[in-house]
Design a protein around this motif. Structure first.
Motif, PDB file in Angstrom:
ATOM      1  N   TRP A 154      14.377   8.966 -21.177  1.00 22.50           N
ATOM      2  CA  TRP A 154      13.062   9.581 -21.090  1.00 22.50           C
ATOM      3  C   TRP A 154      13.037  10.799 -22.008  1.00 22.50           C
ATOM      4  O   TRP A 154      14.064  11.232 -22.499  1.00 22.50           O
ATOM      5  CB  TRP A 154      12.731   9.980 -19.655  1.00 22.50           C
ATOM      6  N   GLU A 158       0.205  11.414 -21.091  1.00 19.64           N
ATOM      7  CA  GLU A 158      -0.207  12.450 -22.042  1.00 19.64           C
ATOM      8  C   GLU A 158      -1.238  13.357 -21.389  1.00 19.64           C
ATOM      9  O   GLU A 158      -2.207  12.898 -20.796  1.00 19.64           O
ATOM     10  CB  GLU A 158      -0.817  11.822 -23.291  1.00 19.64           C
ATOM     11  N   TRP A 200       7.543  10.534 -21.549  1.00 21.62           N
ATOM     12  CA  TRP A 200       7.719   9.089 -21.472  1.00 21.62           C
ATOM     13  C   TRP A 200       9.017   8.762 -20.733  1.00 21.62           C
ATOM     14  O   TRP A 200       9.919   9.602 -20.640  1.00 21.62           O
ATOM     15  CB  TRP A 200       7.727   8.459 -22.866  1.00 21.62           C
ATOM     16  N   GLU A 226       4.209   6.226 -20.309  1.00 15.16           N
ATOM     17  CA  GLU A 226       3.980   7.492 -20.994  1.00 15.16           C
ATOM     18  C   GLU A 226       2.742   8.163 -20.416  1.00 15.16           C
ATOM     19  O   GLU A 226       1.729   7.515 -20.190  1.00 15.16           O
ATOM     20  CB  GLU A 226       3.784   7.279 -22.492  1.00 15.16           C
ATOM     21  N   SER A 245       3.273  14.656 -24.237  1.00 18.72           N
ATOM     22  CA  SER A 245       3.513  13.347 -23.636  1.00 18.72           C
ATOM     23  C   SER A 245       4.917  13.328 -23.086  1.00 18.72           C
ATOM     24  O   SER A 245       5.859  13.758 -23.755  1.00 18.72           O
ATOM     25  CB  SER A 245       3.397  12.217 -24.678  1.00 18.72           C
TER      26      SER A 245
END
Length: 141
Positions: A116, A76, A129, A74, A127
């Motif tokens: 994802w 961010e 991921w 992840e 974020s």
């Protein structure tokens, strides 16, 4: 789980990739997990660097964890006023065949087998991921 602060510069993206490879090797992950995870980390960090502002302290946050035998990644960032690349990708507005840019999230989608996504935080951060399954999980699909 490992959490890394990555400075918003190309050199630190390269260092983060190397750190991820070392970490996944220590976790005993084979090339079938390490290589896609490395590419995903590179793509997500590069997208954050190009399209968003860094988070607190001028850094982009990279989290990586071993999950169900695979690897969860992840990234961010501090968010952006522009439309996130995720939005245009899902709307089918990918770059044409001649463009030098616009394929990163397509690669993330393929390398993660479609596992994802994007989260928008209340503070304006984003974020992105992705999950890279291990070899056994890929065989089950």
């Amino acid at each position: 789980m490992e959490v890394l602060g990555v400075a918003a510069c190309k050199e630190d993206v390269r260092q983060a990739r190397h750190t991820v490879i070392e970490l996944l090797s220590r976790w005993g992950k084979g090339a079938e997990v390490r290589m896609p995870a490395e590419l995903i980390v590179s793509e997500l960090l590069t997208n954050a660097l190009q399209h968003a502002s860094p988070g607190p302290g001028g850094e982009i946050v990279l989290q990586i964890a071993e999950k169900h035998g695979g690897v969860f990644v992840e990234v961010e960032d501090g968010g952006s006023q522009q439309t996130p690349p995720f939005t245009t990708w899902t709307a089918g507005l990918m770059a044409d065949a001649q463009s030098e840019h616009g394929r990163g999230l397509f690669l993330v989608d393929r390398l993660s087998h479609g596992n994802w996504g994007l989260r928008r935080h209340e503070d304006g951060h984003h974020s992105v991921w992705a999950y890279v399954p291990d070899d056994a999980e890929q065989g089950e699909r």
